[in-house]
Scaffold this motif. Structure first.
Motif, PDB file in Angstrom:
ATOM      1  N   SER A 197     -13.623 -21.036 -22.180  1.00  0.00           N
ATOM      2  CA  SER A 197     -14.055 -20.310 -20.977  1.00  0.00           C
ATOM      3  C   SER A 197     -13.100 -19.174 -20.638  1.00  0.00           C
ATOM      4  O   SER A 197     -13.535 -18.082 -20.241  1.00  0.00           O
ATOM      5  CB  SER A 197     -14.178 -21.276 -19.795  1.00  0.00           C
ATOM      6  OG  SER A 197     -12.940 -21.936 -19.557  1.00  0.00           O
ATOM      7  N   ASN A 198     -11.796 -19.400 -20.799  1.00  0.00           N
ATOM      8  CA  ASN A 198     -10.824 -18.348 -20.499  1.00  0.00           C
ATOM      9  C   ASN A 198     -10.925 -17.191 -21.493  1.00  0.00           C
ATOM     10  O   ASN A 198     -10.786 -16.020 -21.116  1.00  0.00           O
ATOM     11  CB  ASN A 198      -9.407 -18.916 -20.518  1.00  0.00           C
ATOM     12  CG  ASN A 198      -9.087 -19.738 -19.286  1.00  0.00           C
ATOM     13  OD1 ASN A 198      -9.752 -19.597 -18.261  1.00  0.00           O
ATOM     14  ND2 ASN A 198      -8.096 -20.610 -19.383  1.00  0.00           N
ATOM     15  N   LEU A 199     -11.165 -17.519 -22.762  1.00  0.00           N
ATOM     16  CA  LEU A 199     -11.284 -16.465 -23.764  1.00  0.00           C
ATOM     17  C   LEU A 199     -12.567 -15.659 -23.552  1.00  0.00           C
ATOM     18  O   LEU A 199     -12.573 -14.431 -23.702  1.00  0.00           O
ATOM     19  CB  LEU A 199     -11.259 -17.070 -25.171  1.00  0.00           C
ATOM     20  CG  LEU A 199     -11.083 -16.080 -26.329  1.00  0.00           C
ATOM     21  CD1 LEU A 199      -9.868 -15.189 -26.115  1.00  0.00           C
ATOM     22  CD2 LEU A 199     -10.972 -16.818 -27.658  1.00  0.00           C
ATOM     23  N   LYS A 200     -13.638 -16.327 -23.183  1.00  0.00           N
ATOM     24  CA  LYS A 200     -14.882 -15.620 -22.860  1.00  0.00           C
ATOM     25  C   LYS A 200     -14.668 -14.666 -21.690  1.00  0.00           C
ATOM     26  O   LYS A 200     -15.142 -13.522 -21.701  1.00  0.00           O
ATOM     27  CB  LYS A 200     -15.982 -16.624 -22.509  1.00  0.00           C
ATOM     28  CG  LYS A 200     -16.527 -17.428 -23.670  1.00  0.00           C
ATOM     29  CD  LYS A 200     -17.567 -18.418 -23.169  1.00  0.00           C
ATOM     30  CE  LYS A 200     -18.102 -19.280 -24.297  1.00  0.00           C
ATOM     31  NZ  LYS A 200     -19.055 -20.311 -23.808  1.00  0.00           N
ATOM     32  N   LEU A 201     -13.956 -15.144 -20.683  1.00  0.00           N
ATOM     33  CA  LEU A 201     -13.691 -14.316 -19.505  1.00  0.00           C
ATOM     34  C   LEU A 201     -12.853 -13.100 -19.872  1.00  0.00           C
ATOM     35  O   LEU A 201     -13.114 -11.985 -19.401  1.00  0.00           O
ATOM     36  CB  LEU A 201     -12.976 -15.150 -18.440  1.00  0.00           C
ATOM     37  CG  LEU A 201     -12.648 -14.437 -17.117  1.00  0.00           C
ATOM     38  CD1 LEU A 201     -13.930 -13.964 -16.440  1.00  0.00           C
ATOM     39  CD2 LEU A 201     -11.866 -15.374 -16.192  1.00  0.00           C
ATOM     40  N   LEU A 202     -11.860 -13.295 -20.740  1.00  0.00           N
ATOM     41  CA  LEU A 202     -11.013 -12.186 -21.176  1.00  0.00           C
ATOM     42  C   LEU A 202     -11.831 -11.128 -21.913  1.00  0.00           C
ATOM     43  O   LEU A 202     -11.684  -9.922 -21.656  1.00  0.00           O
ATOM     44  CB  LEU A 202      -9.902 -12.714 -22.084  1.00  0.00           C
ATOM     45  CG  LEU A 202      -8.999 -11.659 -22.734  1.00  0.00           C
ATOM     46  CD1 LEU A 202      -8.210 -10.906 -21.672  1.00  0.00           C
ATOM     47  CD2 LEU A 202      -8.057 -12.308 -23.746  1.00  0.00           C
ATOM     48  N   ILE A 203     -12.696 -11.569 -22.816  1.00  0.00           N
ATOM     49  CA  ILE A 203     -13.530 -10.627 -23.577  1.00  0.00           C
ATOM     50  C   ILE A 203     -14.456  -9.866 -22.638  1.00  0.00           C
ATOM     51  O   ILE A 203     -14.626  -8.645 -22.755  1.00  0.00           O
ATOM     52  CB  ILE A 203     -14.339 -11.370 -24.652  1.00  0.00           C
ATOM     53  CG1 ILE A 203     -13.395 -12.014 -25.671  1.00  0.00           C
ATOM     54  CG2 ILE A 203     -15.298 -10.418 -25.365  1.00  0.00           C
ATOM     55  CD1 ILE A 203     -14.083 -12.961 -26.635  1.00  0.00           C
ATOM     56  N   SER A 204     -15.048 -10.573 -21.694  1.00  0.00           N
ATOM     57  CA  SER A 204     -15.955  -9.928 -20.738  1.00  0.00           C
ATOM     58  C   SER A 204     -15.231  -8.863 -19.923  1.00  0.00           C
ATOM     59  O   SER A 204     -15.782  -7.786 -19.655  1.00  0.00           O
ATOM     60  CB  SER A 204     -16.558 -10.975 -19.795  1.00  0.00           C
ATOM     61  OG  SER A 204     -17.331 -11.917 -20.507  1.00  0.00           O
ATOM     62  N   LYS A 205     -13.990  -9.130 -19.565  1.00  0.00           N
ATOM     63  CA  LYS A 205     -13.224  -8.167 -18.772  1.00  0.00           C
ATOM     64  C   LYS A 205     -12.910  -6.904 -19.561  1.00  0.00           C
ATOM     65  O   LYS A 205     -13.064  -5.789 -19.050  1.00  0.00           O
ATOM     66  CB  LYS A 205     -11.925  -8.820 -18.280  1.00  0.00           C
ATOM     67  CG  LYS A 205     -12.115  -9.797 -17.133  1.00  0.00           C
ATOM     68  CD  LYS A 205     -10.774 -10.346 -16.659  1.00  0.00           C
ATOM     69  CE  LYS A 205     -10.950 -11.266 -15.460  1.00  0.00           C
ATOM     70  NZ  LYS A 205      -9.640 -11.819 -14.995  1.00  0.00           N
ATOM     71  N   VAL A 206     -12.468  -7.071 -20.810  1.00  0.00           N
ATOM     72  CA  VAL A 206     -12.103  -5.883 -21.592  1.00  0.00           C
ATOM     73  C   VAL A 206     -13.341  -5.054 -21.928  1.00  0.00           C
ATOM     74  O   VAL A 206     -13.279  -3.816 -21.964  1.00  0.00           O
ATOM     75  CB  VAL A 206     -11.336  -6.268 -22.878  1.00  0.00           C
ATOM     76  CG1 VAL A 206     -10.024  -6.933 -22.540  1.00  0.00           C
ATOM     77  CG2 VAL A 206     -12.168  -7.148 -23.795  1.00  0.00           C
ATOM     78  N   VAL A 207     -14.471  -5.718 -22.157  1.00  0.00           N
ATOM     79  CA  VAL A 207     -15.714  -4.985 -22.411  1.00  0.00           C
ATOM     80  C   VAL A 207     -16.149  -4.238 -21.159  1.00  0.00           C
ATOM     81  O   VAL A 207     -16.572  -3.071 -21.218  1.00  0.00           O
ATOM     82  CB  VAL A 207     -16.829  -5.942 -22.884  1.00  0.00           C
ATOM     83  CG1 VAL A 207     -18.181  -5.232 -22.902  1.00  0.00           C
ATOM     84  CG2 VAL A 207     -16.510  -6.485 -24.271  1.00  0.00           C
TER      85      VAL A 207
END
Length: 246
Positions: free
Chosen positions: A226-236
């Motif tokens: 979940s944290n990695l998904k959130l990180l990817i969503s933020k950078v995108v």
């Protein structure tokens, strides 16, 4: 013999590498205009035939004082024409447009390119070079690490990428990098802007997964799915906010 690269008539003869028989005939800092007579070359007859033929094969164009050398068959004098000519001997690859798409982010696309050309130092790649490393995937600890497994076959990473791109769950079997790229680029449901967004998310996920892999392997630091998904969503999201239109 070196590559003949000519920019303008004010270019110094000594900058034209690979033609020693020509360079030796003129004083230092002599410019190319001494070799031009109107719209054709005036190469000294003492030069060998290879040098004469090389120069005579390049058309001189333009009517201004600072005449240019045409790249190829057109009269457009731009750096892009030189780049196209310089790499013309190399084969085109089908995946280049999905890696270097119009709105690509260099940091992400570089890792996509490394995936396609076999440049990522995964465990299977290192073992092929007789470098002994732990072959197991750092996420599932069950299978040997390879590009295909690391990004698409591993349950941990596939759950992340499929969250970013739900359409890839329609595959009967887990797809590989080429299959996903072909699927996105040929999808009739995506216009050019949507394709760019999907490719940005895909390569951002690839970059982030590789970074997370290294964090686990070398720094003993981990993130949850979940944290990695959130990180990817933020950078995108940050990248998309900078796009004027897509």
């Amino acid at each position: 013999m070196g590559t003949l690269i000519i920019r303008t008539r004010q270019m110094i003869i000594q900058e034209v590498h690979g033609f020693s028989s020509l360079i030796s005939l003129f004083p230092e800092n002599t410019t190319l205009n001494v070799l031009m007579a109107g719209d054709h070359w005036n190469i000294p007859t003492t030069c060998n035939s290879t040098t004469q033929n090389a120069f005579n094969s390049i058309p001189i164009s333009g009517d201004g004082r600072d005449k240019c050398i045409a790249w190829g068959s057109d009269n457009i004098h731009k750096f892009g024409s030189f780049i196209e000519e310089f790499y013309s001997f190399q084969e085109d690859v089908m995946w280049s447009k999905v890696v270097w798409h119009k709105h690509h982010a260099l940091r992400f696309s570089i890792y996509a390119w490394l995936c396609f050309v076999g440049g990522l130092k995964t465990s299977d790649a290192l073992r092929k070079r007789n470098i002994e490393v732990d072959p197991k995937c750092v996420f599932c600890h069950c299978h040997e690490e390879s590009v295909s497994h690391l990004f698409f076959e591993c349950d941990y990473t596939f759950s992340i990428i499929s969250k970013m791109l739900p359409a890839i769950t329609s595959f009967l079997l887990r797809p590989n990098l080429h299959q996903i790229s072909d699927f996105l680029s040929n999808s009739v449901l995506l216009n050019y802007g949507s394709l760019s967004v999907n490719l940005l998310m895909l390569w951002a996920a690839v970059y982030s997964i590789w970074h997370e892999r290294n964090e686990r392997k070398f720094a003993n630091r981990t993130r949850s799915i979940s944290n990695l998904k959130l990180l990817i969503s933020k950078v995108v999201d940050i990248k998309l906010r900078r796009w004027k239109k897509f």
